[in-house]
Design a protein around this motif. Structure first.
Motif, PDB file in Angstrom:
ATOM      1  N   TYR A   5     -36.706  20.209 -47.894  1.00 34.79           N
ATOM      2  CA  TYR A   5     -37.656  19.270 -48.478  1.00 34.79           C
ATOM      3  C   TYR A   5     -36.875  18.129 -49.120  1.00 34.79           C
ATOM      4  CZ  TYR A   5     -41.983  17.735 -50.634  1.00 34.79           C
ATOM      5  OH  TYR A   5     -43.077  17.017 -50.990  1.00 34.79           O
ATOM      6  N   PRO A   6     -37.331  16.867 -48.952  1.00 37.28           N
ATOM      7  CA  PRO A   6     -36.569  15.746 -49.501  1.00 37.28           C
ATOM      8  C   PRO A   6     -36.535  15.767 -51.036  1.00 37.28           C
ATOM      9  CG  PRO A   6     -38.623  14.973 -48.522  1.00 37.28           C
ATOM     10  CD  PRO A   6     -38.503  16.416 -48.210  1.00 37.28           C
TER      11      PRO A   6
ATOM     12  N   GLN B 241     -34.839  10.794 -52.482  1.00 36.39           N
ATOM     13  CA  GLN B 241     -35.178  10.472 -51.091  1.00 36.39           C
ATOM     14  C   GLN B 241     -36.651  10.103 -50.961  1.00 36.39           C
ATOM     15  OE1 GLN B 241     -33.854  14.167 -49.361  1.00 36.39           O
ATOM     16  NE2 GLN B 241     -32.110  13.149 -48.358  1.00 36.39           N
ATOM     17  N   GLN B 242     -37.517  10.768 -51.706  1.00 37.08           N
ATOM     18  CA  GLN B 242     -38.936  10.442 -51.664  1.00 37.08           C
ATOM     19  C   GLN B 242     -39.185   9.022 -52.156  1.00 37.08           C
ATOM     20  OE1 GLN B 242     -41.149  13.430 -53.781  1.00 37.08           O
ATOM     21  NE2 GLN B 242     -40.354  15.089 -52.524  1.00 37.08           N
ATOM     22  N   ARG B 243     -38.506   8.617 -53.235  1.00 39.50           N
ATOM     23  CA  ARG B 243     -38.649   7.238 -53.733  1.00 39.50           C
ATOM     24  C   ARG B 243     -38.141   6.237 -52.698  1.00 39.50           C
ATOM     25  NH1 ARG B 243     -37.206   9.740 -58.547  1.00 39.50           N
ATOM     26  NH2 ARG B 243     -35.000   9.298 -58.253  1.00 39.50           N
ATOM     27  N   ARG B 244     -37.041   6.583 -52.024  1.00 38.19           N
ATOM     28  CA  ARG B 244     -36.492   5.693 -50.996  1.00 38.19           C
ATOM     29  C   ARG B 244     -37.467   5.547 -49.829  1.00 38.19           C
ATOM     30  NH1 ARG B 244     -31.373   7.828 -48.633  1.00 38.19           N
ATOM     31  NH2 ARG B 244     -31.166   8.478 -50.785  1.00 38.19           N
ATOM     32  N   TYR B 245     -38.106   6.669 -49.418  1.00 34.63           N
ATOM     33  CA  TYR B 245     -39.094   6.623 -48.340  1.00 34.63           C
ATOM     34  C   TYR B 245     -40.286   5.758 -48.743  1.00 34.63           C
ATOM     35  CZ  TYR B 245     -36.617  10.560 -46.181  1.00 34.63           C
ATOM     36  OH  TYR B 245     -35.673  11.372 -45.606  1.00 34.63           O
ATOM     37  N   THR B 246     -40.712   5.865 -49.996  1.00 31.47           N
ATOM     38  CA  THR B 246     -41.824   5.054 -50.486  1.00 31.47           C
ATOM     39  C   THR B 246     -41.460   3.575 -50.459  1.00 31.47           C
ATOM     40  OG1 THR B 246     -42.508   6.874 -51.919  1.00 31.47           O
ATOM     41  CG2 THR B 246     -43.396   4.710 -52.424  1.00 31.47           C
TER      42      THR B 246
ATOM     43  N   LEU C 164     -39.160   2.106 -48.558  1.00 32.98           N
ATOM     44  CA  LEU C 164     -39.071   1.663 -47.162  1.00 32.98           C
ATOM     45  C   LEU C 164     -40.456   1.474 -46.543  1.00 32.98           C
ATOM     46  CD1 LEU C 164     -36.089   3.802 -45.849  1.00 32.98           C
ATOM     47  CD2 LEU C 164     -36.132   1.354 -46.258  1.00 32.98           C
ATOM     48  N   GLY C 165     -41.401   2.346 -46.892  1.00 36.20           N
ATOM     49  CA  GLY C 165     -42.766   2.199 -46.401  1.00 36.20           C
ATOM     50  C   GLY C 165     -43.410   0.928 -46.916  1.00 36.20           C
TER      51      GLY C 165
END
Length: 56
Positions: free
Chosen positions: A25-26, A30-35, A37-38
């Motif tokens: 699980y990220p 990593q979750q903040r980075r994905y947000t 990038l989205g």
């Protein structure tokens, strides 16, 4: 590589399968980075659509 030969002398080559593993699980970072990038992707696509509408 795994090779078999049937009765007619035809060779069948099989690739070696990689070892399977479960994804982790990220992390919160990593979750903040994905947000982020989205959000950047949404802004980019919106800008492309607005430019396309403005040109046409």
């Amino acid at each position: 590589m795994y090779t078999t030969i049937n009765e007619e002398g035809i060779l069948n080559n099989y690739a070696t399968e990689p070892e399977m593993y479960y994804a982790a699980y990220p992390s919160p970072e990593q979750q903040r980075r994905y947000t982020l990038l989205g959000a950047v992707a949404v802004v980019f696509v919106t800008a492309l659509v607005l430019v396309a509408l403005g040109v046409s």
